[in-house]
Design an enzyme around this catalytic site. Structure first.
Site, PDB file in Angstrom:
ATOM      1  N   ASP A 129       0.788  -1.029  -0.072  1.00 25.67           N
ATOM      2  CA  ASP A 129      -0.076  -0.028  -0.088  1.00 25.67           C
ATOM      3  C   ASP A 129       0.957   1.433   0.054  1.00 25.67           C
ATOM      4  O   ASP A 129       1.354   1.464   1.056  1.00 25.67           O
ATOM      5  CB  ASP A 129      -1.060  -0.084   1.064  1.00 25.67           C
ATOM      6  CG  ASP A 129      -1.889   1.200   1.145  1.00 25.67           C
ATOM      7  OD1 ASP A 129      -1.813   1.899   0.311  1.00 25.67           O
ATOM      8  OD2 ASP A 129      -2.653   1.104   2.106  1.00 25.67           O
ATOM      9  N   SER A 132      -0.572   4.384   2.330  1.00 31.81           N
ATOM     10  CA  SER A 132       0.027   4.258   3.621  1.00 31.81           C
ATOM     11  C   SER A 132       1.316   4.472   4.065  1.00 31.81           C
ATOM     12  O   SER A 132       1.693   5.341   4.966  1.00 31.81           O
ATOM     13  CB  SER A 132      -0.528   2.936   4.356  1.00 31.81           C
ATOM     14  OG  SER A 132      -1.811   2.445   4.258  1.00 31.81           O
ATOM     15  N   TYR A 229     -11.821   4.625   4.541  1.00 29.53           N
ATOM     16  CA  TYR A 229     -11.953   6.142   4.248  1.00 29.53           C
ATOM     17  C   TYR A 229     -13.174   6.874   4.743  1.00 29.53           C
ATOM     18  O   TYR A 229     -14.218   6.142   5.228  1.00 29.53           O
ATOM     19  CB  TYR A 229     -11.837   6.589   2.730  1.00 29.53           C
ATOM     20  CG  TYR A 229     -10.729   6.292   1.974  1.00 29.53           C
ATOM     21  CD1 TYR A 229      -9.622   7.211   2.210  1.00 29.53           C
ATOM     22  CD2 TYR A 229     -10.362   5.141   1.421  1.00 29.53           C
ATOM     23  CE1 TYR A 229      -8.602   6.664   1.562  1.00 29.53           C
ATOM     24  CE2 TYR A 229      -9.269   4.705   0.617  1.00 29.53           C
ATOM     25  CZ  TYR A 229      -8.291   5.647   0.726  1.00 29.53           C
ATOM     26  OH  TYR A 229      -7.130   5.573   0.200  1.00 29.53           O
TER      27      TYR A 229
END
Length: 375
Positions: A129, A132, A229
């Site tokens: 990711d 992140s 989110y």
């Protein structure tokens, strides 16, 4: 199997998509790695380190010729991919919504464009990711930038000449960047508070030693959307939150905003009227500036002053820590490709029915295939 690492084409991008560490790992998998000369210079990785790791150095044209996989931090311009072979993979952060025309151009080139920022938020993909890993550094750097711009000390200091009060830092949006900002501000000795529209973050805020600022007894706080989110809140909640935030902002020395909604402009968190209530000399850091900004009056790439408050709108905040940002980004790309490496084929293979494949593949066979871009 050839992996190409060309220099970044985006203005002011100092990061690089592979480091000597990940080059060595790719070579161990059996890949040939070609790095454009000077590609890592801005991130403090010199050509000799790449060569020692087993990479071949060359011009951009030499690096791209015959490449099966091209790695990037930001999506390269289609023109800069001249000579790339059809069927090659482009693995990078591609900004699919913001650069839709560029995605169409990738399809016209016949390459498979894989948008790493659309990596599904699932357990097995955490190490892949890029959002992140880069947000972690952005949250840290936001506090360091704020401390450098703030005209006072962050920690409380007791001296023979008197006591210096601790800075009051307010973090708005408690995702990866927000949590790192809280932790960093606490380490510097600030008095930290934070808010978010997702009720699940309250315990996370408290676990880091900060004070949660939340609207109580108003429907709409259950703002957990897909992928972790936030979603947009009810009008009643938005009104109550604005009133709570306004009263809290007036007492703060440093505010860091991090709120983003995928595929949409960043939500407005601080209005010009709210800036007027803050003390002269206060600092606001808008980490969402490249998606429109959370703060009214913030300008991308500039530090502006409104009503005595300085608003920091630095672009590409992770790139301000280029060496570490590159190291983490490069590991994300390596973790992704190595997870799908087929030893018999001598290259990575993406199953069509795989959740990761479906999440990140934008183009294939000359067409745009991702449902979010076809709608």
């Amino acid at each position: 199997m050839k992996i190409a690492v060309p220099s970044e084409t985006a203005a002011g991008e100092p990061r690089v998509a592979a480091t000597p560490e990940t080059v060595k790992k790719f070579v161990q998998l059996g890949a040939d790695v070609a790095v454009q000369a000077g590609a890592g210079a801005a991130a403090s990785y010199d050509d000799s380190a790449y060569a020692a790791a087993g990479a071949t150095l060359g011009s951009r044209a030499e690096v791209l010729t015959g490449a099966d996989v091209v790695l990037g931090v930001q999506g390269p311009t289609p023109e800069s991919l001249a000579g790339i072979q059809r069927g090659a993979w482009l693995v990078a952060g591609l900004n699919p919504f913001g650069e839709r025309a560029r995605v169409d151009a990738y399809a016209a080139l016949g390459i498979d464009a894989l948008a790493m920022e659309w990596m599904p938020r699932i357990t097995r993909a955490q190490s892949m990711d890029i959002l992140s890993s880069q947000s972690n550094l952005a949250g840290y750097k936001a506090v360091i930038d704020a401390a450098a711009a703030y005209g006072r000390a962050f920690p409380m200091m007791m001296t023979a000449a008197g006591t210096v009060s601790a800075a009051r830092v307010f973090v708005m949006g408690v995702g990866v960047a927000g949590l790192q900002a809280i932790a960093t501000a606490r380490r510097l000795g600030a008095q930290v508070s934070a808010t978010d529209v997702r009720s699940a973050t309250k315990e996370q805020i408290q676990s880091l030693g900060a004070k949660p600022i939340f609207v109580e007894n108003v429907a709409g706080i259950e703002g957990e959307g897909s992928g972790g989110y936030a979603t947009e809140m009810s009008p009643e909640y938005q009104k109550a939150q604005a009133e709570l935030v306004s009263s809290h902002l007036a007492k703060q020395d440093v505010v860091i905003t991090t709120a983003l909604i995928p595929g949409k402009p960043a939500p407005r968190l601080i209005s010009d009227a709210q800036l007027q209530t803050m003390r002269p000399g206060s600092i606001v850091v808008d980490l969402a500036i490249e998606q429109g900004g959370n703060v009214e009056g913030a300008v991308a790439g500039e530090v502006v002053e409104r009503h005595g408050v300085r608003i920091l709108g630095h672009r590409n905040v992770p790139g301000r820590l280029a060496a570490d940002a590159s190291a983490l980004f490069a590991r994300n790309l390596y973790n992704f490709l190595s997870a799908y490496w087929d030893k018999d084929a001598g290259r990575p293979v993406l199953p069509d029915d795989d959740e990761v494949t479906q999440g990140i593949r934008l183009t294939q066979g000359g067409t745009v295939v991702h449902p979010r871009l076809q709608a």
